[in-house]
Motif scaffolding. Structure first.
Motif, PDB file in Angstrom:
ATOM      1  N   SER A   1      38.024  38.691  49.238  1.00  0.00           N
ATOM      2  CA  SER A   1      37.230  38.957  48.026  1.00  0.00           C
ATOM      3  C   SER A   1      38.074  38.720  46.774  1.00  0.00           C
ATOM      4  O   SER A   1      37.555  38.311  45.742  1.00  0.00           O
ATOM      5  N   TRP A   2      39.407  38.929  46.921  1.00  0.00           N
ATOM      6  CA  TRP A   2      40.302  38.636  45.789  1.00  0.00           C
ATOM      7  C   TRP A   2      40.280  37.131  45.500  1.00  0.00           C
ATOM      8  O   TRP A   2      40.123  36.698  44.366  1.00  0.00           O
ATOM      9  N   LEU A   3      40.428  36.351  46.555  1.00  0.00           N
ATOM     10  CA  LEU A   3      40.404  34.896  46.399  1.00  0.00           C
ATOM     11  C   LEU A   3      39.072  34.431  45.820  1.00  0.00           C
ATOM     12  O   LEU A   3      39.024  33.578  44.940  1.00  0.00           O
ATOM     13  N   ARG A   4      37.987  35.045  46.348  1.00  0.00           N
ATOM     14  CA  ARG A   4      36.657  34.657  45.892  1.00  0.00           C
ATOM     15  C   ARG A   4      36.515  34.950  44.403  1.00  0.00           C
ATOM     16  O   ARG A   4      36.038  34.128  43.633  1.00  0.00           O
ATOM     17  N   ALA A   5      36.990  36.134  44.006  1.00  0.00           N
ATOM     18  CA  ALA A   5      36.871  36.539  42.605  1.00  0.00           C
ATOM     19  C   ALA A   5      37.645  35.582  41.703  1.00  0.00           C
ATOM     20  O   ALA A   5      37.144  35.150  40.660  1.00  0.00           O
ATOM     21  N   HIS A   6      38.873  35.232  42.127  1.00  0.00           N
ATOM     22  CA  HIS A   6      39.679  34.351  41.281  1.00  0.00           C
ATOM     23  C   HIS A   6      39.135  32.935  41.270  1.00  0.00           C
ATOM     24  O   HIS A   6      39.097  32.284  40.223  1.00  0.00           O
ATOM     25  N   GLY A   7      38.713  32.467  42.443  1.00  0.00           N
ATOM     26  CA  GLY A   7      38.123  31.128  42.513  1.00  0.00           C
ATOM     27  C   GLY A   7      36.907  31.041  41.613  1.00  0.00           C
ATOM     28  O   GLY A   7      36.761  30.101  40.830  1.00  0.00           O
TER      29      GLY A   7
ATOM     30  N   ASN B   1      36.554  45.784  34.348  1.00  0.00           N
ATOM     31  CA  ASN B   1      37.196  45.079  33.237  1.00  0.00           C
ATOM     32  C   ASN B   1      37.863  43.804  33.729  1.00  0.00           C
ATOM     33  O   ASN B   1      37.834  42.785  33.061  1.00  0.00           O
ATOM     34  N   GLY B   2      38.481  43.905  34.914  1.00  0.00           N
ATOM     35  CA  GLY B   2      39.138  42.737  35.482  1.00  0.00           C
ATOM     36  C   GLY B   2      38.161  41.598  35.682  1.00  0.00           C
ATOM     37  O   GLY B   2      38.458  40.452  35.350  1.00  0.00           O
ATOM     38  N   TYR B   3      36.982  41.921  36.203  1.00  0.00           N
ATOM     39  CA  TYR B   3      35.973  40.886  36.444  1.00  0.00           C
ATOM     40  C   TYR B   3      35.584  40.214  35.137  1.00  0.00           C
ATOM     41  O   TYR B   3      35.444  38.990  35.080  1.00  0.00           O
ATOM     42  N   VAL B   4      35.420  41.011  34.091  1.00  0.00           N
ATOM     43  CA  VAL B   4      34.997  40.469  32.794  1.00  0.00           C
ATOM     44  C   VAL B   4      36.114  39.625  32.169  1.00  0.00           C
ATOM     45  O   VAL B   4      35.877  38.588  31.567  1.00  0.00           O
ATOM     46  N   ARG B   5      37.336  40.078  32.337  1.00  0.00           N
ATOM     47  CA  ARG B   5      38.467  39.390  31.701  1.00  0.00           C
ATOM     48  C   ARG B   5      38.813  38.059  32.337  1.00  0.00           C
ATOM     49  O   ARG B   5      39.190  37.111  31.659  1.00  0.00           O
ATOM     50  N   ARG B   6      38.725  38.025  33.660  1.00  0.00           N
ATOM     51  CA  ARG B   6      39.259  36.898  34.425  1.00  0.00           C
ATOM     52  C   ARG B   6      38.834  35.518  33.915  1.00  0.00           C
ATOM     53  O   ARG B   6      39.700  34.665  33.688  1.00  0.00           O
TER      54      ARG B   6
ATOM     55  N   PRO C   1      24.477  41.907  39.986  1.00  0.00           N
ATOM     56  CA  PRO C   1      25.132  43.125  40.470  1.00  0.00           C
ATOM     57  C   PRO C   1      25.920  42.913  41.765  1.00  0.00           C
ATOM     58  O   PRO C   1      26.914  43.595  42.002  1.00  0.00           O
ATOM     59  N   LEU C   2      25.488  41.937  42.571  1.00  0.00           N
ATOM     60  CA  LEU C   2      26.194  41.654  43.822  1.00  0.00           C
ATOM     61  C   LEU C   2      27.440  40.824  43.546  1.00  0.00           C
ATOM     62  O   LEU C   2      28.485  41.019  44.169  1.00  0.00           O
ATOM     63  N   VAL C   3      27.329  39.904  42.599  1.00  0.00           N
ATOM     64  CA  VAL C   3      28.471  39.045  42.260  1.00  0.00           C
ATOM     65  C   VAL C   3      29.608  39.897  41.687  1.00  0.00           C
ATOM     66  O   VAL C   3      30.759  39.756  42.093  1.00  0.00           O
ATOM     67  N   VAL C   4      29.268  40.784  40.763  1.00  0.00           N
ATOM     68  CA  VAL C   4      30.339  41.587  40.153  1.00  0.00           C
ATOM     69  C   VAL C   4      30.965  42.527  41.173  1.00  0.00           C
ATOM     70  O   VAL C   4      32.121  42.927  41.041  1.00  0.00           O
TER      71      VAL C   4
END
Ligand code: ADP
Ligand code: MG
Lengths: 326, 227
Positions: free
Chosen positions: A23-29, A238-243, B103-106
């Motif tokens: 999920s970390w990789l997915r988030a960064h990708g 916040n991390g999600y918004v910032r990335r 909401p699922l993506v975040v």
């Protein structure tokens, strides 16, 4: 029983670590790609930001390339200064030899070679352009010459060099002292100053680049305010918004660094013929050195780091306000 | 599920938006918040969602004192709450699918999981065929249903709806209300803020009435049946 549950717990922990990494990789990708998309959606803004970064970085980059090239020219030189000491009158070989020996005793002097006026005249006579004129003279017009070489370290120390010159000139037999290579010493000293100025310039320009990136990111944040607010309402960290903004800064910085290196190469291509022509008038086969792979990499890494830093500054000062608002 | 204990809220400098409000909503309840415009309905929902903080008093949601929820924990807290707004708050440049997926993506779900759940939620609100559309291409009622799909896609325990039928005609309002009833039936706690008396009268649900920041009536009626 315990072993079984322990193993099961271990497996679960392992699976959750894998899930976490995934999920970390997915988030960064996703953030990296979404940043690229966001930049592509505003081609004019993105292009101008990247160009500004590139031009700003190219400036000190050109300085370092020039400095590196000068350094290689100066490095080719024997790192000792030479002084041409002209001896008046006709002291004769013994007195000349004694004078040369005295000079060798001066601290900082590495050697002293005698060039007798007869020898100098003979050498001149061998040169076609002077050969025809010399028989017209009934007397040797050339003085005796002692070529004094200093120790290498003296070259950049103008005070010590001056002290040596003064001691030699104070001898009554000496009619004139000419420092042939003083300019190299001056050049090396100048280069040290220029290098320091370049470092300051680089730092200043680095701050400028970070500010430029930070400013574009600030505008992007403002443009996407609705999305940020809604994402936060539905549980975005916040991390999600910032990335995505951090990646946007990183991409622009990396692109700017790469483009800066390209600008410098183009500049090198443009000035290379001129430099070679100039060098050949000095009898040198000097060839302008282009940016090395390490310098390319350095430009890209520095660009990327500055872009990321600018974005991070902007994001941390402009996203804080949206923490609680609807 | 929700406990307000002597809660007051004053926005900067203004007079009190809520005055000493105490109320309790049990898990699985279906509740209307009513009152004139400016009575404080939206403020109550914003306090529950931690968009605002009470000036005085305590709020406990799902057993947690909301004052103790740190900024770090806030996103995870909000993932348990589905929110629906009168103005939909959809992203106009994202497809219906992407809006519902938010909401699922975040929360970092896998693409497969996301697509499965988004389709299920869109199917529920009858908009599966419009997943590729952009919100501005939809009618107001359809947009509201997209907003509902987004609110429930993460299977929250609590649904908060602020004037969900504000811009809709009575037939569409009934349709929206029927959806809320379905979520209520699977155990979701539903709180709907509305000044639409017509809507309230359709359902014999508990109604908490506000006036100028005070609770003036609480029917405590338990919900018998929904249309
Ligand atoms: N962000 C705000 N800043 C200042 N005052 C506000 C804000 N939001 C609401 N209010 C005030 O608080 C009171 C209650 O508002 P609100 O909760 O929105 O009422 P309702 O949803 O019942 O119409 C009103 O007097 C309103 O003007
Ligand atoms: Mg309201």
């Amino acid at each position: 029983m315990n072993a079984v549950t322990g193993a099961r717990r271990g497996a679960r922990r392992k699976r959750s670590a894998v899930a976490l990494a995934r999920s970390w990789l997915r988030a960064h990708g996703a953030a990296a790609v979404s940043a690229l998309r966001q930049l592509r959606r505003q081609p004019v803004n993105t292009t101008s930001t990247v160009t500004v970064i590139a031009l700003a970085l190219a400036l000190p980059f050109v300085g370092y390339i020039a400095l590196g090239n000068l350094g290689s020219i100066v490095g080719d030189w024997d790192r000792a200064a030479t002084l041409s000491v002209f001896v008046g009158g006709d002291p004769g070989p013994d007195a000349l030899a004694r004078l040369a020996d005295d000079m060798q005793l001066i601290p900082g002097v590495g050697g002293a070679d005698i060039v007798r006026k007869d020898a100098a005249l003979a050498e001149l006579a061998a040169d076609e352009s002077f050969g025809n004129v010399l028989p017209l003279l009934d007397e040797n017009p050339l003085p005796d010459l002692i070529v004094v070489r200093t120790d290498a370290a003296v070259l950049t120390d103008s005070q010590e060099l001056e002290a040596i010159r003064a001691r030699i000139a104070s001898r009554p037999e000496v009619s004139a002292v000419v420092m042939d290579t003083a300019w190299i010493g001056r050049l090396v000293a100048l280069m040290a100053i220029v290098e320091r100025v370049l470092v300051l310039l680089t730092v200043g320009i680095g701050v400028g680049v970070a500010v430029v990136v930070g400013n574009t990111i600030r505008l992007n944040i403002a443009m996407r305010e609705d999305e940020i607010v809604i994402s936060k309402l539905f549980g975005a960290t916040n991390g999600y918004v910032r990335r995505p903004f951090l990646y946007a800064g990183l991409w622009q910085g990396l692109a700017g660094g790469l483009l800066a290196a390209m600008f410098v190469v183009v500049a090198c291509i443009l000035v290379k013929p001129g430099v070679s022509a100039l060098a050949s008038t000095y009898g040198s086969a000097f060839e302008l050195a282009f940016p090395s792979p390490a310098q390319w990499l350095g430009a890209v890494v520095i660009g990327g780091a500055l872009g990321l830093a600018g974005a991070a500054l902007s994001v941390s000062s402009h996203l804080r306000h949206q923490d609680r608002l609807p | 599920m929700i406990l307000f204990d002597a809660v007051s809220k004053r926005y900067d400098g203004d007079q009190d938006a809520l005055r000493d409000v105490s109320m309790e909503v049990a898990a699985g309840e279906f509740v209307f918040l009513t009152g004139h415009s400016g009575a404080g309905k939206s403020t109550i929902l914003r306090l529950i969602a931690l968009i605002e903080h009470p000036s005085r008093g305590q709020i406990v949601v799902d057993g947690r004192n909301t004052a103790r929820i740190s900024a770090r924990e806030l996103p995870y807290y909000r993932r348990q709450i589905g929110m629906i707004f009168q103005d939909h708050r959809l992203l106009p440049d994202r497809t219906v699918f992407d809006n519902v997926a938010l909401p699922l993506v975040v929360a970092g779900h896998s693409p497969l999981e996301i697509s499965k759940r988004v389709r299920a939620a869109l199917d529920k609100v009858g908009l599966l065929s419009k997943e590729r559309r952009l919100p501005p291409a939809l009618s107001s009622g359809e947009q509201q249903r997209v907003g509902i799909a987004r609110a429930v896609v993460n299977r929250p325990k609590l649904l908060l709806a602020d004037e969900p039928t504000g811009n809709l005609d009575p037939a569409l309002s009934r349709e929206i209300l029927r959806l809320f009833g379905q979520f209520h039936q699977v155990g979701v706690t539903v709180v709907i803020a509305t000044h639409d008396i017509g809507l309230i009268n359709q359902v014999p649900a508990r109604t908490i009435a506000l006036r100028d920041g005070n609770v003036v009536r609480d029917t405590h009626a338990t919900l018998e049946a929904l249309p």
